[in-house]
Design a protein around this motif. Sequence first.
Motif, short mmCIF file in Angstrom:
data_model
loop_
_atom_site.label_atom_id
_atom_site.label_comp_id
_atom_site.label_asym_id
_atom_site.label_seq_id
_atom_site.Cartn_x
_atom_site.Cartn_y
_atom_site.Cartn_z
N THR A 81 12.43 14.69 4.29
CA THR A 81 11.51 14.52 3.18
C THR A 81 10.12 14.16 3.67
O THR A 81 9.10 14.62 3.15
CB THR A 81 12.02 13.44 2.22
OG1 THR A 81 13.34 13.78 1.77
CG2 THR A 81 11.10 13.29 1.01
N ASN A 82 10.07 13.31 4.70
CA ASN A 82 8.81 12.88 5.30
C ASN A 82 8.02 14.07 5.83
O ASN A 82 6.82 14.23 5.58
CB ASN A 82 9.10 11.88 6.42
CG ASN A 82 7.84 11.42 7.12
OD1 ASN A 82 6.87 11.09 6.47
ND2 ASN A 82 7.86 11.40 8.44
N HIS A 83 8.71 14.96 6.57
CA HIS A 83 8.04 16.15 7.10
C HIS A 83 7.63 17.10 5.98
O HIS A 83 6.54 17.67 6.00
CB HIS A 83 8.96 16.87 8.08
CG HIS A 83 9.03 16.24 9.43
ND1 HIS A 83 8.08 16.44 10.40
CD2 HIS A 83 9.94 15.39 9.97
CE1 HIS A 83 8.40 15.75 11.50
NE2 HIS A 83 9.52 15.10 11.25
N MET A 84 8.51 17.25 5.01
CA MET A 84 8.22 18.17 3.92
C MET A 84 7.03 17.71 3.09
O MET A 84 6.22 18.51 2.62
CB MET A 84 9.48 18.28 3.04
CG MET A 84 9.33 19.18 1.84
SD MET A 84 8.98 20.88 2.31
CE MET A 84 8.46 21.53 0.72
N ALA A 85 6.91 16.40 2.91
CA ALA A 85 5.84 15.86 2.07
C ALA A 85 4.51 15.75 2.79
O ALA A 85 3.51 15.39 2.17
CB ALA A 85 6.26 14.48 1.55
N GLY A 86 4.48 16.03 4.09
CA GLY A 86 3.23 15.97 4.83
C GLY A 86 2.89 14.60 5.32
O GLY A 86 1.87 14.02 4.95
N GLY A 87 3.78 14.04 6.15
CA GLY A 87 3.61 12.67 6.62
C GLY A 87 2.30 12.43 7.33
O GLY A 87 1.60 11.45 7.07
N ALA A 88 1.93 13.34 8.25
CA ALA A 88 0.71 13.14 9.03
C ALA A 88 -0.52 13.14 8.13
O ALA A 88 -1.43 12.33 8.28
CB ALA A 88 0.60 14.24 10.09
N GLU A 89 -0.54 14.06 7.13
CA GLU A 89 -1.69 14.15 6.23
C GLU A 89 -1.83 12.89 5.38
O GLU A 89 -2.93 12.39 5.16
CB GLU A 89 -1.57 15.38 5.34
CG GLU A 89 -1.78 16.70 6.06
CD GLU A 89 -0.52 17.21 6.71
OE1 GLU A 89 0.46 16.44 6.79
OE2 GLU A 89 -0.53 18.37 7.16
N LEU A 90 -0.70 12.36 4.90
CA LEU A 90 -0.75 11.17 4.06
C LEU A 90 -1.18 9.94 4.86
O LEU A 90 -1.91 9.08 4.36
CB LEU A 90 0.61 10.94 3.41
CG LEU A 90 0.98 11.96 2.32
CD1 LEU A 90 2.42 11.75 1.87
CD2 LEU A 90 0.05 11.84 1.14
N ALA A 91 -0.73 9.87 6.10
CA ALA A 91 -1.15 8.76 6.95
C ALA A 91 -2.65 8.84 7.22
O ALA A 91 -3.36 7.82 7.21
CB ALA A 91 -0.36 8.77 8.26
N ALA A 92 -3.14 10.06 7.45
CA ALA A 92 -4.57 10.24 7.68
C ALA A 92 -5.37 9.91 6.43
O ALA A 92 -6.46 9.34 6.50
CB ALA A 92 -4.85 11.68 8.12
#
Length: 304
Positions: free
Chosen positions: A264-275
Motif C-alpha cells: 500500500t505504501n508503494h502504491m500510494a506514493g510513499g516517496a512523494e508524500l514524504a517529500a
Amino acid sequence: MTINPITADGSVSPNGTAPKDTAPADGTPTVELRGAGKAYGNVRALHGVDLAVHPGQVTCVLGDNGAGKSTLIKIISGLHQHTEGAFLIDGEAVRLNTPREALDRGIATVYQDLATVPLMPVWRNFFLGSEMTKGPWPVRRLDIAAMKQTADTELRAMGIVLDDLDQPIGTLSGGQRQSVAIARAVYFGARVLILDEPTAALGVKQSGVVLKYIAAARDRGLGVIFITHNPHHAYMVGDHFSVLRLGTMELSAARADVTLEELTNHMAGGAELAALKHELAQVRGVDVDELPEAAELQVGAQRN
C-alpha cells in the motif's frame, strides 16, 4: 495487518501462504520482459521493466493512472511492439505484430469492457467469433446444442453455475460477466491470462466473485497477470507484485517478501508524500509535527 490468499474454492488459506508454484522444473517463465520499454516518438511511456509470469501463479501489476499499466498490457497482448529490451515467450525472444499472434501463443486479454454483446445470450457470447458449426459446406449452420453444452460444462468447471444460458449476458452482474470472460479465455487455450482492472467498477461482493475465479484460473495452471490499482485485492490472490510508477518498475517482490502495508505504501506514493511533508515544513504557519507520518499519509490516501 495480514490478508490470507483466496483459494480456488473461495475459501481462505489458513496459513497465509500462497498456493504452491506449479511452474516447470526448469523455472522458465511462460512470458517474460527483460528491460522492456516503449517510446512513442520522444515520449517514453515505459522503460526498463522486468516481469516474469510463471504457470500457476498470479502476477499483480499495480500503479496509478499514467503509471504505464496500459502500455504494458499492449506489449504483452501484441497490440504494440516494445522499442527496447526483450520480450520472451517460453524463453524465446519474440516481436508480436498483432493480438492474433498473441492468442495463437496462448496469451489472452480480458479488457474492462469484456468484449461482450449485452443483448446476446450467454452461450453466444462464450463462442463469439469462434462459433461451432455442423453440416456440409457451403450450408453449414450453427451447432447450438453443442455450444450450449460446452459453455455450460466449461463454466461449471470454473465453478460458475448459471440457471439459464439463454439469458442476455447483459442481465448478469458485473462479477458474473467477468467470470464468463475468464472461462471463455481458459476454454480457448489461454496459458497466460491478462485481466485489465477486473474489479475496478465492482462492489465488495462482486469483486470477491472475480477474485475467486482468478484463483481458480491460477489453480488450473494458468499464468495470470492481474492489473489493478487496489493493493487489498492484489494481496488476496497475488503470488508476485510489481508496482509501476511513471513508466518504471518501482517494486518487484514475491508475496513472502512484502507485506500489505508495504505494498500500500508503494502504491500510494510513499516517496512523494514524504517529500511533500518536507516541503510543507518550509511553509510558514504549517506545523508538520501535527501531520501524520508518511506511512499514515499513504494509507489514508489509498483509502480515499
